[in-house]
Design an enzyme around this catalytic site. Sequence first.
Site, PDB file in Angstrom:
ATOM      1  N   LEU A 316       6.861  14.173 -23.064  1.00 62.38           N
ATOM      2  CA  LEU A 316       7.046  13.651 -24.417  1.00 62.38           C
ATOM      3  C   LEU A 316       7.774  14.679 -25.281  1.00 62.38           C
ATOM      4  O   LEU A 316       8.702  14.340 -26.029  1.00 62.38           O
ATOM      5  CB  LEU A 316       5.688  13.293 -25.020  1.00 62.38           C
ATOM      6  CG  LEU A 316       5.659  12.934 -26.510  1.00 62.38           C
ATOM      7  CD1 LEU A 316       6.569  11.743 -26.801  1.00 62.38           C
ATOM      8  CD2 LEU A 316       4.218  12.636 -26.954  1.00 62.38           C
ATOM      9  N   GLN A 319      11.466  14.779 -24.408  1.00 65.13           N
ATOM     10  CA  GLN A 319      12.186  13.620 -24.939  1.00 65.13           C
ATOM     11  C   GLN A 319      12.416  13.763 -26.440  1.00 65.13           C
ATOM     12  O   GLN A 319      13.466  13.389 -26.958  1.00 65.13           O
ATOM     13  CB  GLN A 319      11.401  12.338 -24.660  1.00 65.13           C
ATOM     14  CG  GLN A 319      11.954  11.078 -25.294  1.00 65.13           C
ATOM     15  CD  GLN A 319      13.329  10.704 -24.775  1.00 65.13           C
ATOM     16  OE1 GLN A 319      13.639  10.944 -23.618  1.00 65.13           O
ATOM     17  NE2 GLN A 319      14.154  10.106 -25.620  1.00 65.13           N
ATOM     18  N   GLU A 320      11.441  14.329 -27.124  1.00 73.01           N
ATOM     19  CA  GLU A 320      11.542  14.453 -28.575  1.00 73.01           C
ATOM     20  C   GLU A 320      12.510  15.553 -29.005  1.00 73.01           C
ATOM     21  O   GLU A 320      13.300  15.361 -29.933  1.00 73.01           O
ATOM     22  CB  GLU A 320      10.152  14.731 -29.171  1.00 73.01           C
ATOM     23  CG  GLU A 320       9.180  13.566 -29.087  1.00 73.01           C
ATOM     24  CD  GLU A 320       9.614  12.386 -29.934  1.00 73.01           C
ATOM     25  OE1 GLU A 320      10.052  12.604 -31.074  1.00 73.01           O
ATOM     26  OE2 GLU A 320       9.533  11.253 -29.451  1.00 73.01           O
ATOM     27  N   SER A 321      12.448  16.717 -28.356  1.00 73.65           N
ATOM     28  CA  SER A 321      13.205  17.873 -28.877  1.00 73.65           C
ATOM     29  C   SER A 321      13.933  18.697 -27.828  1.00 73.65           C
ATOM     30  O   SER A 321      14.561  19.697 -28.170  1.00 73.65           O
ATOM     31  CB  SER A 321      12.244  18.809 -29.613  1.00 73.65           C
ATOM     32  OG  SER A 321      11.368  19.434 -28.685  1.00 73.65           O
ATOM     33  N   GLN A 496       8.472  10.435 -34.893  1.00 72.88           N
ATOM     34  CA  GLN A 496       9.672   9.800 -34.330  1.00 72.88           C
ATOM     35  C   GLN A 496      10.388  10.725 -33.355  1.00 72.88           C
ATOM     36  O   GLN A 496      10.299  11.909 -33.445  1.00 72.88           O
ATOM     37  CB  GLN A 496      10.597   9.390 -35.454  1.00 72.88           C
ATOM     38  CG  GLN A 496       9.920   8.414 -36.415  1.00 72.88           C
ATOM     39  CD  GLN A 496      10.805   8.075 -37.593  1.00 72.88           C
ATOM     40  OE1 GLN A 496      11.998   8.327 -37.589  1.00 72.88           O
ATOM     41  NE2 GLN A 496      10.219   7.506 -38.616  1.00 72.88           N
TER      42      GLN A 496
END
Length: 496
Positions: A316, A319-321, A496
């Site tokens: 996760l 995917q985010e950063s 988000q």
Amino acid sequence: MNHETWTKSQKKVKLLTMRLFIPLILALGMGSCSIPEAPIPPVQENHELVVLTRNSPTTYYEDAQGNYAGLEYDLVKLFAQELGVDVRFVVATEFSKIIPLLTKKQVHLVAAGLTITPERKKIIRFGPAYQTVQQQIVYNTFALKPDGIEDLIGKRIEVIAGSSYVERLKQAKKKAPKLAWHEISTTEIEELLEKVANGEVDYSVADSHFVSMTQNFFPNLGVAFNLGEPEQLAWAFPKDVDPYLYGKAQQFFDRIQKDGTLRRLLDRYYGHIDRLNRIDVATFLEKMNSTLPSYRKLFQQAQEITDIDWRLIAALGYQESHWNPLATSPTGVRGLMMLTSDTADYLDVNDRLNPKENVSAGARYLLALKEALPERIPEPDKTWMALAAYNAGMGHLEDARILAQRMKLNPDSWTDMKKALPLLSKTAYHTTLKHGYARGGESVILVENIRNYHNIMMKFEPAYNSPYPVLTSAKREHSLAESPEHPDKKVTLKAQ
């Protein structure tokens, strides 16, 4: 990524694979049984279904939580429940031994991803087909791509002994008499594909769904061309199978095709595997070597707090950063797990750019979203929906679940939710829902990418066994569903 860099990366990956492979086989050995030496009695006599399978990610394996999984495993368990009997799995050590064991009636059926071929139909009986696949010639993209069978002549080709791949190569040999290959006694096609990726052999043959899955581990694997026409997978039975068992299998597959169970299972295992491209996978593998070591302990500490697999939390975060602790989006979400200011305030985060605070908060937020969902939603669907809510917000997820109900879909199934979420961006739909417009399609892409990253990490990164008990009080403290001080947070907080 150049060839030299890729080779170094592959060496590290191979060492990790070796560390993981032995414990997995030992675990499977304890969870499965030895093959009976004599023909076994009918199912209805002993109230036990004995099934021969093989250890692979498309059939039967141990997941991140130590539970058995795989498409064949799930299908067999459902079938046994329908029969009202126990099930006993036995794992074949070599692919070439699978059909002989079946013909000797040492198992009731084979659920091992077998393709229906004319040669096999002469000695065994197949049940209803449940999946269509395509045999493909696989090559290393650092080498020249072969255009046809003639280009394979004189090259190093390895395939699994006793497989349908051998049958297809024999057919091809009629047109190219000089074609030759070497047959390997193994059950695992991934071993051969890894040899292609490492340059140890030139080519191999594999089914399309497995190629797509393995390309997420070895991005330098490419498909040269299809070998023959598409084939179908099915369970295999002895030629003179017990009519009772065969009839029940026909009824079972007819039911799960009609009620959508088969479609949902296929999506669970294969619905996400084509999401990442070669560059995505290569970049992720490089980041696992260069960046992940700096944050591995933080992800593992987050597992200690939430009991969520650290590799999923890390996936996760990537995917985010892309594991950048200083990441900031135009909308103001910040940090490694990309938290909004509202979410950070609610979870008592003082500095969103502090990786330790950010990772812990992101994991606790994901846990809270999971706990806010109805208990009846099964795993892994609940986790995929919580990830979608991490992106879009719980309110928009609930809107999509309402929309799924209107569409006569199952709001507790991630497969069906993937159809409903993208509609939140369409005026005809979001104007009829409480929370309005949302980029639901983006949420689907996020979840499917995370599923792939998580699968890659489960292959190359070992599970973490926390020395401490899970802090269940943290779950209660940060559960959005149970917070009396923030009754609306479960529908308004967004990361988000």
